[in-house]
Motif scaffolding. Structure first.
Motif, mmCIF file in Angstrom:
data_model
loop_
_atom_site.group_PDB
_atom_site.id
_atom_site.type_symbol
_atom_site.label_atom_id
_atom_site.label_comp_id
_atom_site.label_asym_id
_atom_site.label_seq_id
_atom_site.Cartn_x
_atom_site.Cartn_y
_atom_site.Cartn_z
ATOM 1 N N UNK A 1 0.864 -1.184 0.000
ATOM 2 C CA UNK A 1 0.000 0.000 0.000
ATOM 3 C C UNK A 1 0.898 1.231 0.000
ATOM 4 N N UNK A 2 0.648 2.155 -0.921
ATOM 5 C CA UNK A 2 1.535 3.306 -1.015
ATOM 6 C C UNK A 2 0.892 4.497 -1.700
ATOM 7 N N UNK A 3 1.726 5.310 -2.316
ATOM 8 C CA UNK A 3 1.296 6.571 -2.923
ATOM 9 C C UNK A 3 0.211 6.320 -3.973
ATOM 10 N N UNK A 4 -0.858 7.084 -3.867
ATOM 11 C CA UNK A 4 -1.964 6.976 -4.803
ATOM 12 C C UNK A 4 -3.042 5.994 -4.399
ATOM 13 N N UNK A 5 -2.769 5.176 -3.380
ATOM 14 C CA UNK A 5 -3.754 4.201 -2.919
ATOM 15 C C UNK A 5 -4.687 4.814 -1.878
ATOM 16 N N UNK A 6 -5.795 4.141 -1.637
ATOM 17 C CA UNK A 6 -6.758 4.542 -0.603
ATOM 18 C C UNK A 6 -6.991 3.375 0.347
ATOM 19 N N UNK A 7 -7.205 3.719 1.607
ATOM 20 C CA UNK A 7 -7.499 2.726 2.639
ATOM 21 C C UNK A 7 -8.766 3.154 3.363
ATOM 22 N N UNK A 8 -9.735 2.253 3.433
ATOM 23 C CA UNK A 8 -11.019 2.555 4.063
ATOM 24 C C UNK A 8 -10.953 2.236 5.544
ATOM 25 N N UNK A 9 -11.460 3.160 6.369
ATOM 26 C CA UNK A 9 -11.505 2.970 7.821
ATOM 27 C C UNK A 9 -12.700 3.738 8.372
ATOM 28 N N UNK A 10 -12.987 3.537 9.645
ATOM 29 C CA UNK A 10 -14.104 4.247 10.238
ATOM 30 C C UNK A 10 -13.680 5.643 10.678
ATOM 31 N N UNK A 11 -14.672 6.530 10.776
ATOM 32 C CA UNK A 11 -14.393 7.928 11.105
ATOM 33 C C UNK A 11 -14.151 8.144 12.595
ATOM 34 N N UNK A 12 -14.679 7.267 13.446
ATOM 35 C CA UNK A 12 -14.547 7.436 14.897
ATOM 36 C C UNK A 12 -13.420 6.575 15.433
ATOM 37 N N UNK A 13 -12.213 6.979 15.167
ATOM 38 C CA UNK A 13 -11.052 6.238 15.648
ATOM 39 C C UNK A 13 -9.987 7.222 16.087
ATOM 40 N N UNK A 14 -8.981 6.703 16.787
ATOM 41 C CA UNK A 14 -7.840 7.540 17.142
ATOM 42 C C UNK A 14 -7.071 7.880 15.871
ATOM 43 N N UNK A 15 -6.453 9.028 15.852
ATOM 44 C CA UNK A 15 -5.820 9.524 14.631
ATOM 45 C C UNK A 15 -4.690 8.613 14.145
ATOM 46 N N UNK A 16 -4.127 7.777 15.023
ATOM 47 C CA UNK A 16 -3.042 6.886 14.617
ATOM 48 C C UNK A 16 -3.453 5.969 13.472
ATOM 49 N N UNK A 17 -4.713 5.561 13.429
ATOM 50 C CA UNK A 17 -5.189 4.709 12.343
ATOM 51 C C UNK A 17 -5.003 5.407 11.004
ATOM 52 N N UNK A 18 -5.406 6.668 10.947
ATOM 53 C CA UNK A 18 -5.255 7.451 9.725
ATOM 54 C C UNK A 18 -3.796 7.790 9.450
ATOM 55 N N UNK A 19 -3.039 8.103 10.498
ATOM 56 C CA UNK A 19 -1.636 8.470 10.314
ATOM 57 C C UNK A 19 -0.825 7.331 9.709
ATOM 58 N N UNK A 20 -1.175 6.094 10.043
ATOM 59 C CA UNK A 20 -0.473 4.947 9.465
ATOM 60 C C UNK A 20 -0.660 4.913 7.955
ATOM 61 N N UNK A 21 -1.856 5.240 7.506
ATOM 62 C CA UNK A 21 -2.146 5.289 6.071
ATOM 63 C C UNK A 21 -1.365 6.424 5.415
ATOM 64 N N UNK A 22 -1.400 7.590 6.036
ATOM 65 C CA UNK A 22 -0.674 8.737 5.492
ATOM 66 C C UNK A 22 0.824 8.476 5.448
ATOM 67 N N UNK A 23 1.330 7.742 6.432
ATOM 68 C CA UNK A 23 2.774 7.499 6.527
ATOM 69 C C UNK A 23 3.320 6.706 5.341
ATOM 70 N N UNK A 24 2.465 5.899 4.692
ATOM 71 C CA UNK A 24 2.929 5.141 3.525
ATOM 72 C C UNK A 24 2.570 5.852 2.223
ATOM 73 N N UNK A 25 2.026 7.074 2.334
ATOM 74 C CA UNK A 25 1.706 7.860 1.159
ATOM 75 C C UNK A 25 0.318 7.663 0.606
ATOM 76 N N UNK A 26 -0.494 6.847 1.281
ATOM 77 C CA UNK A 26 -1.860 6.586 0.830
ATOM 78 C C UNK A 26 -2.829 7.590 1.466
ATOM 79 N N UNK A 27 -4.079 7.497 1.084
ATOM 80 C CA UNK A 27 -5.111 8.417 1.572
ATOM 81 C C UNK A 27 -6.145 7.665 2.393
ATOM 82 N N UNK A 28 -6.418 8.126 3.627
ATOM 83 C CA UNK A 28 -7.496 7.500 4.402
ATOM 84 C C UNK A 28 -8.859 7.897 3.860
ATOM 85 N N UNK A 29 -9.731 6.929 3.729
ATOM 86 C CA UNK A 29 -11.103 7.175 3.296
ATOM 87 C C UNK A 29 -12.009 6.721 4.431
#
Length: 369
Positions: free
Chosen positions: A75-103
């Motif tokens: 998973x990397x740049x240009x990819x998207x990862x689906x997750x729930x909106x009510x979570x700690x920001x670390x879930x989203x930051x992990x996605x951003x850290x590999x260059x992907x976008x949290x959805x």
């Protein structure tokens, strides 16, 4: 102000196992193998057996566990990862850290888990993975998530940071998806005495890649076959976790008893609403959450009367300044945003006494009177 009831009491837990903890730390000091010592491998094997999985790789923290799992899966740049909106920001930051976008998708308003009926509507050609969060000690509804992933050829990475020992049907969280990330932050049900984390998987090749990435991308020392990072689990933390792991089941059972008492004492009080355990899930009560429209005033009342509470989480990731570039307007995920304004976490830890629970409940009742 009356007695003080802490939100967590790490000192009490340490004192209950102090001789064993001190001895294992002293062993590490005596051996002086502070990085990648034998205790790391020992804990990895123990935790893999506990979760019911073939491979466990100790890493530096829960965020790194998710980040490295995603990276190892490509998973990397240009990819998207689906997750729930009510979570700690670390879930989203992990996605951003590999260059992907949290959805983000909204959650079930009663269980707080990701609303699986909304996932397929967010899948695009860029979607690479789904990252369900086992929140508060409950399991996300993994069966439909795995079905969706199979139909759309997606990876599933479980965020199991709050689900040590939680079962989904007959499988423990962390053994269902293609990989899972755990956190051993001190306040977790299984907590280290500093930062720590782990990735679990049944895929031997993936496990080998995860281990390499976490250790500078090395196959063997000085042979770097990919661009890795330094994200290893400290030997002392691994040794401490090995001492604590045999106690985890009893600690989780104590949490469940505390939650039952809270439920009994707070049922029908004011406008309080309690989280519902999802169908097919056990609940290990990493946190015990109540909901009320008077959340902020209740928290102030409890603080004045010596009861420490926490709000998980007052601002969802999509409303944080760090994710302003996503341009997600307020109200896009109404259930998640409602929970952010209404939920309050009461004291919850294994060593909590009945007297403390009664006192907390009495103070909540006094507020509503």
């Amino acid at each position: 102000m009356q007695k003080v009831v802490p939100f967590v009491d790490l000192k009490s837990q340490y004192q209950s196992i102090q001789p064993a903890i001190n001895a294992t730390i002293q062993n590490v000091l005596n051996e002086a193998y502070f990085v990648q010592g034998r205790q790391v491998g020992e804990f990895e094997r123990q935790y893999a057996d506990y979760v019911g999985i073939k491979h466990c790789i100790g890493v530096s923290n829960g965020l790194d566990a998710l980040r490295i799992a995603l990276s190892a899966l490509g998973v990397g740049v240009g990819d998207e990862v689906i997750m729930q909106a009510n979570t700690y920001i670390a879930t989203a930051l992990a996605v951003s850290a590999v260059g992907a976008t949290p959805v983000f998708v909204d959650c079930n308003p009663d269980t707080y888990m990701i609303d699986t009926a909304l996932i397929e509507g967010e899948i695009t050609p860029r979607t690479k993975a789904i990252m369900p969060v086992h929140l508060t000690g409950c399991a996300a509804d993994m069966e439909p998530i795995m079905d969706i992933a199979q139909r759309h050829n997606l990876w599933v990475v479980e965020d199991a940071a709050q689900a040590h020992g939680t079962f989904y049907k007959d499988k423990m969280c962390g053994s269902i998806g293609h990989a899972a990330g755990f956190s051993f932050y001190p306040g977790k049900n299984l907590g280290a005495y500093g930062d720590g984390g782990a990735v679990t998987t049944n895929d031997a090749a993936l496990a080998e890649k995860i281990r390499r990435i976490a250790n500078y991308g090395q196959r063997v020392k000085y042979e770097h076959i990919e661009k890795g990072v330094n994200a290893r689990l400290d030997t002392i933390q691994a040794a401490i976790l090995s001492v604590k792991l045999p106690h985890l089941q009893a600690w989780n059972e104590a949490r469940a008893q505390h939650a039952k008492k809270y439920d009994e004492l707070l049922s029908g009080v004011g406008d309080l609403k309690m989280q519902k355990t999802p169908t097919g899930s056990t609940h290990t009560y990493h946190v015990f959450i109540i909901e009320t429209d008077q959340r902020d005033a209740l928290q102030k009342h409890l603080a004045y009367n010596g009861v420490n509470t926490i709000i998980h989480y007052p601002t969802p990731p999509h409303r944080q300044e760090a994710y302003a570039e996503l341009g997600i307007p307020a109200g896009r995920y109404p259930h998640a945003e409602r929970l952010a304004k209404r939920t309050l976490s009461l004291p919850m830890y294994p060593e909590l006494s009945d007297a403390q629970i009664v006192y907390v409940a009495d103070q909540v009742k006094a507020f509503f009177k």
